[in-house]
Design a protein around this motif. Structure first.
Motif, PDB file in Angstrom:
ATOM      1  N   GLU A 144      -6.124  -5.798  10.648  1.00 60.74           N
ATOM      2  CA  GLU A 144      -6.582  -5.214   9.386  1.00 60.74           C
ATOM      3  C   GLU A 144      -5.925  -3.872   9.138  1.00 60.74           C
ATOM      4  OE1 GLU A 144     -10.716  -4.905   8.468  1.00 60.74           O
ATOM      5  OE2 GLU A 144     -11.043  -6.975   9.072  1.00 60.74           O
ATOM      6  N   ARG A 145      -5.517  -3.650   7.887  1.00 63.40           N
ATOM      7  CA  ARG A 145      -4.968  -2.367   7.493  1.00 63.40           C
ATOM      8  C   ARG A 145      -5.996  -1.654   6.635  1.00 63.40           C
ATOM      9  NH1 ARG A 145       1.379  -2.570   6.119  1.00 63.40           N
ATOM     10  NH2 ARG A 145       1.973  -3.837   7.869  1.00 63.40           N
ATOM     11  N   LYS A 146      -6.116  -0.383   6.878  1.00 61.72           N
ATOM     12  CA  LYS A 146      -7.015   0.426   6.084  1.00 61.72           C
ATOM     13  C   LYS A 146      -6.289   0.765   4.783  1.00 61.72           C
ATOM     14  CE  LYS A 146      -9.621   4.573   6.762  1.00 61.72           C
ATOM     15  NZ  LYS A 146      -9.836   5.719   7.608  1.00 61.72           N
ATOM     16  N   ALA A 147      -6.998   0.679   3.669  1.00 62.20           N
ATOM     17  CA  ALA A 147      -6.389   0.995   2.385  1.00 62.20           C
ATOM     18  C   ALA A 147      -5.938   2.453   2.387  1.00 62.20           C
ATOM     19  CB  ALA A 147      -7.381   0.749   1.255  1.00 62.20           C
ATOM     20  N   MET A 148      -4.728   2.700   1.898  1.00 61.01           N
ATOM     21  CA  MET A 148      -4.237   4.070   1.788  1.00 61.01           C
ATOM     22  C   MET A 148      -4.857   4.703   0.553  1.00 61.01           C
ATOM     23  SD  MET A 148      -0.188   3.895   2.777  1.00 61.01           S
ATOM     24  CE  MET A 148       0.193   2.678   1.525  1.00 61.01           C
ATOM     25  N   ARG A 149      -5.302   5.936   0.708  1.00 55.87           N
ATOM     26  CA  ARG A 149      -5.896   6.676  -0.398  1.00 55.87           C
ATOM     27  C   ARG A 149      -5.203   8.027  -0.489  1.00 55.87           C
ATOM     28  NH1 ARG A 149     -10.952   4.630  -1.952  1.00 55.87           N
ATOM     29  NH2 ARG A 149     -11.665   2.984  -0.588  1.00 55.87           N
ATOM     30  N   VAL A 150      -5.001   8.483  -1.726  1.00 55.83           N
ATOM     31  CA  VAL A 150      -4.462   9.820  -1.937  1.00 55.83           C
ATOM     32  C   VAL A 150      -5.415  10.598  -2.830  1.00 55.83           C
ATOM     33  CG1 VAL A 150      -2.046   9.185  -1.602  1.00 55.83           C
ATOM     34  CG2 VAL A 150      -3.018   9.113  -3.897  1.00 55.83           C
ATOM     35  N   SER A 151      -5.451  11.880  -2.585  1.00 57.13           N
ATOM     36  CA  SER A 151      -6.234  12.797  -3.402  1.00 57.13           C
ATOM     37  C   SER A 151      -5.273  13.479  -4.374  1.00 57.13           C
ATOM     38  CB  SER A 151      -6.896  13.839  -2.503  1.00 57.13           C
ATOM     39  OG  SER A 151      -7.467  14.871  -3.279  1.00 57.13           O
ATOM     40  N   ILE A 152      -5.653  13.503  -5.652  1.00 56.87           N
ATOM     41  CA  ILE A 152      -4.869  14.203  -6.665  1.00 56.87           C
ATOM     42  C   ILE A 152      -5.740  15.354  -7.144  1.00 56.87           C
ATOM     43  CG2 ILE A 152      -3.667  14.018  -8.873  1.00 56.87           C
ATOM     44  CD1 ILE A 152      -3.614  10.926  -8.351  1.00 56.87           C
ATOM     45  N   SER A 176     -10.684  17.132  -7.760  1.00 58.60           N
ATOM     46  CA  SER A 176      -9.775  16.063  -7.340  1.00 58.60           C
ATOM     47  C   SER A 176     -10.321  14.692  -7.683  1.00 58.60           C
ATOM     48  CB  SER A 176      -9.485  16.163  -5.839  1.00 58.60           C
ATOM     49  OG  SER A 176     -10.644  15.978  -5.094  1.00 58.60           O
ATOM     50  N   VAL A 177      -9.383  13.758  -7.809  1.00 59.09           N
ATOM     51  CA  VAL A 177      -9.685  12.344  -7.980  1.00 59.09           C
ATOM     52  C   VAL A 177      -8.974  11.611  -6.850  1.00 59.09           C
ATOM     53  CG1 VAL A 177      -9.963  12.495 -10.488  1.00 59.09           C
ATOM     54  CG2 VAL A 177      -7.731  11.915  -9.534  1.00 59.09           C
ATOM     55  N   THR A 178      -9.412  10.400  -6.573  1.00 55.22           N
ATOM     56  CA  THR A 178      -8.819   9.616  -5.495  1.00 55.22           C
ATOM     57  C   THR A 178      -8.166   8.369  -6.061  1.00 55.22           C
ATOM     58  OG1 THR A 178     -10.493  10.382  -3.940  1.00 55.22           O
ATOM     59  CG2 THR A 178      -9.302   8.396  -3.333  1.00 55.22           C
ATOM     60  N   ALA A 179      -6.973   8.088  -5.593  1.00 57.72           N
ATOM     61  CA  ALA A 179      -6.276   6.853  -5.949  1.00 57.72           C
ATOM     62  C   ALA A 179      -6.186   5.991  -4.700  1.00 57.72           C
ATOM     63  CB  ALA A 179      -4.883   7.141  -6.488  1.00 57.72           C
ATOM     64  N   VAL A 180      -6.508   4.718  -4.855  1.00 59.63           N
ATOM     65  CA  VAL A 180      -6.349   3.744  -3.777  1.00 59.63           C
ATOM     66  C   VAL A 180      -4.993   3.093  -3.989  1.00 59.63           C
ATOM     67  CG1 VAL A 180      -7.252   1.642  -2.723  1.00 59.63           C
ATOM     68  CG2 VAL A 180      -8.828   3.328  -3.673  1.00 59.63           C
ATOM     69  N   LEU A 181      -4.126   3.193  -2.991  1.00 56.40           N
ATOM     70  CA  LEU A 181      -2.771   2.669  -3.111  1.00 56.40           C
ATOM     71  C   LEU A 181      -2.687   1.221  -2.673  1.00 56.40           C
ATOM     72  CD1 LEU A 181      -0.656   5.673  -1.762  1.00 56.40           C
ATOM     73  CD2 LEU A 181      -1.399   5.193  -4.106  1.00 56.40           C
ATOM     74  N   GLU A 182      -1.798   0.492  -3.318  1.00 49.88           N
ATOM     75  CA  GLU A 182      -1.516  -0.881  -2.908  1.00 49.88           C
ATOM     76  C   GLU A 182      -0.639  -0.841  -1.663  1.00 49.88           C
ATOM     77  OE1 GLU A 182       0.044  -3.118  -6.195  1.00 49.88           O
ATOM     78  OE2 GLU A 182      -1.809  -2.853  -7.335  1.00 49.88           O
ATOM     79  N   ASP A 183      -0.694  -1.889  -0.882  1.00 47.49           N
ATOM     80  CA  ASP A 183       0.148  -1.977   0.305  1.00 47.49           C
ATOM     81  C   ASP A 183       1.487  -2.572  -0.117  1.00 47.49           C
ATOM     82  OD1 ASP A 183       1.121  -1.978   2.862  1.00 47.49           O
ATOM     83  OD2 ASP A 183      -0.012  -3.730   3.506  1.00 47.49           O
ATOM     84  N   SER A 184       2.414  -1.682  -0.485  1.00 49.17           N
ATOM     85  CA  SER A 184       3.736  -2.125  -0.936  1.00 49.17           C
ATOM     86  C   SER A 184       4.780  -1.168  -0.380  1.00 49.17           C
ATOM     87  CB  SER A 184       3.802  -2.126  -2.464  1.00 49.17           C
ATOM     88  OG  SER A 184       3.814  -0.796  -2.953  1.00 49.17           O
ATOM     89  N   PRO A 185       6.044  -1.603  -0.321  1.00 47.89           N
ATOM     90  CA  PRO A 185       7.093  -0.699   0.145  1.00 47.89           C
ATOM     91  C   PRO A 185       7.196   0.571  -0.706  1.00 47.89           C
ATOM     92  CG  PRO A 185       7.900  -2.954   0.177  1.00 47.89           C
ATOM     93  CD  PRO A 185       6.557  -2.976  -0.510  1.00 47.89           C
ATOM     94  N   THR A 186       6.983   0.460  -2.007  1.00 45.16           N
ATOM     95  CA  THR A 186       7.088   1.635  -2.879  1.00 45.16           C
ATOM     96  C   THR A 186       5.948   2.609  -2.599  1.00 45.16           C
ATOM     97  OG1 THR A 186       8.111   0.219  -4.553  1.00 45.16           O
ATOM     98  CG2 THR A 186       7.414   2.399  -5.263  1.00 45.16           C
ATOM     99  N   SER A 187       4.730   2.113  -2.444  1.00 42.88           N
ATOM    100  CA  SER A 187       3.596   2.986  -2.124  1.00 42.88           C
ATOM    101  C   SER A 187       3.785   3.658  -0.770  1.00 42.88           C
ATOM    102  CB  SER A 187       2.284   2.201  -2.132  1.00 42.88           C
ATOM    103  OG  SER A 187       1.968   1.772  -3.425  1.00 42.88           O
ATOM    104  N   ARG A 188       4.244   2.891   0.214  1.00 46.00           N
ATOM    105  CA  ARG A 188       4.468   3.475   1.540  1.00 46.00           C
ATOM    106  C   ARG A 188       5.566   4.533   1.488  1.00 46.00           C
ATOM    107  NH1 ARG A 188       3.527  -1.931   2.886  1.00 46.00           N
ATOM    108  NH2 ARG A 188       5.746  -2.362   3.161  1.00 46.00           N
ATOM    109  N   ASP A 189       6.600   4.320   0.672  1.00 48.13           N
ATOM    110  CA  ASP A 189       7.657   5.311   0.517  1.00 48.13           C
ATOM    111  C   ASP A 189       7.099   6.570  -0.148  1.00 48.13           C
ATOM    112  OD1 ASP A 189      10.227   6.414   0.638  1.00 48.13           O
ATOM    113  OD2 ASP A 189      10.875   5.467  -1.226  1.00 48.13           O
TER     114      ASP A 189
END
Length: 154
Positions: free
Chosen positions: A35-43, A49-62
Motif C-alpha cells: 500500500e502507498r500512502k496518498a501524497m499530500r501537499v500544503s499550499i 493553508s489548503v491541502t491537495a491530495v496528489l495522484e500517484d503519477s510520474p508527473t506528481s512524483r516529479d
C-alpha cells in the motif's frame, strides 16, 4: 474425463499465490504490504493553508521533488490561478482525463506551469492532473496575485 495439471512445472500453490498477488494489481488495488500512502501537499497563502491530495503519477512524483517551493500565482482567465515552477516536469505516462472540477491541481506541459482551477474547465491537450484540493479554495481566491509556499505533508 478429468484433466491433470501434474505435468506443469509450477506447483498449484505457487500459481494460486501469483494469482492472488497479480489480480488485485490489475484492478488498481494492492495488498497491505504494497500500500502507498496518498501524497499530500500544503499550499500556504498569507498564513492560511489548503491541502491537495496528489495522484500517484510520474508527473506528481516529479513535482514533489521540487518541494518545498515558493511560487508566485497570478490570475489567468476567469477560472484559474497559474504559477511557474523552476523547471518543466516529466510528462511520462500522461494522458487525457475526465471529471474536471474546480479544485483540480494541474500541470500544463505546453507552458510548463502549475494551475489551480477554481471554476469549471474542459480538458485540453497538455493538461496533466497532479491532484485535487480538499475543502475550500477561498484562501487561494482572496487576492488576484499572491505568493504561495507549497510543502509535502508528512
Amino acid at each position: 474425463m478429468k484433466k491433470s495439471f501434474a505435468h506443469l512445472r509450477y506447483p498449484s500453490a505457487l500459481v494460486a499465490v501469483l494469482a492472488l498477488t497479480l489480480v488485485p494489481a490489475a484492478f488498481g488495488q494492492s495488498g497491505a504490504a504494497d500500500e502507498r500512502k496518498a501524497m499530500r501537499v500544503s499550499i500556504e497563502v498569507g498564513g492560511t493553508s489548503v491541502t491537495a491530495v496528489l495522484e500517484d503519477s510520474p508527473t506528481s512524483r516529479d513535482f514533489v521533488t521540487l518541494l518545498p517551493l515558493d511560487l508566485e500565482f497570478e490570475s489567468y482567465g476567469n477560472n484559474e490561478k497559474i504559477a511557474y515552477p523552476p523547471r518543466k516536469l516529466t510528462t511520462e505516462g500522461a494522458g487525457s482525463f475526465g471529471n474536471q472540477a474546480p479544485g483540480d491541481f494541474v500541470y500544463f506541459a505546453s507552458w510548463g506551469n502549475i494551475i489551480v482551477y477554481y471554476g469549471e474547465y474542459e480538458y485540453w491537450p497538455g493538461l496533466i492532473r497532479l491532484g485535487h484540493i480538499e475543502g475550500s479554495l477561498q484562501p487561494l481566491l482572496e487576492q488576484a496575485n499572491y505568493r504561495a509556499r507549497i510543502e509535502l505533508v508528512e
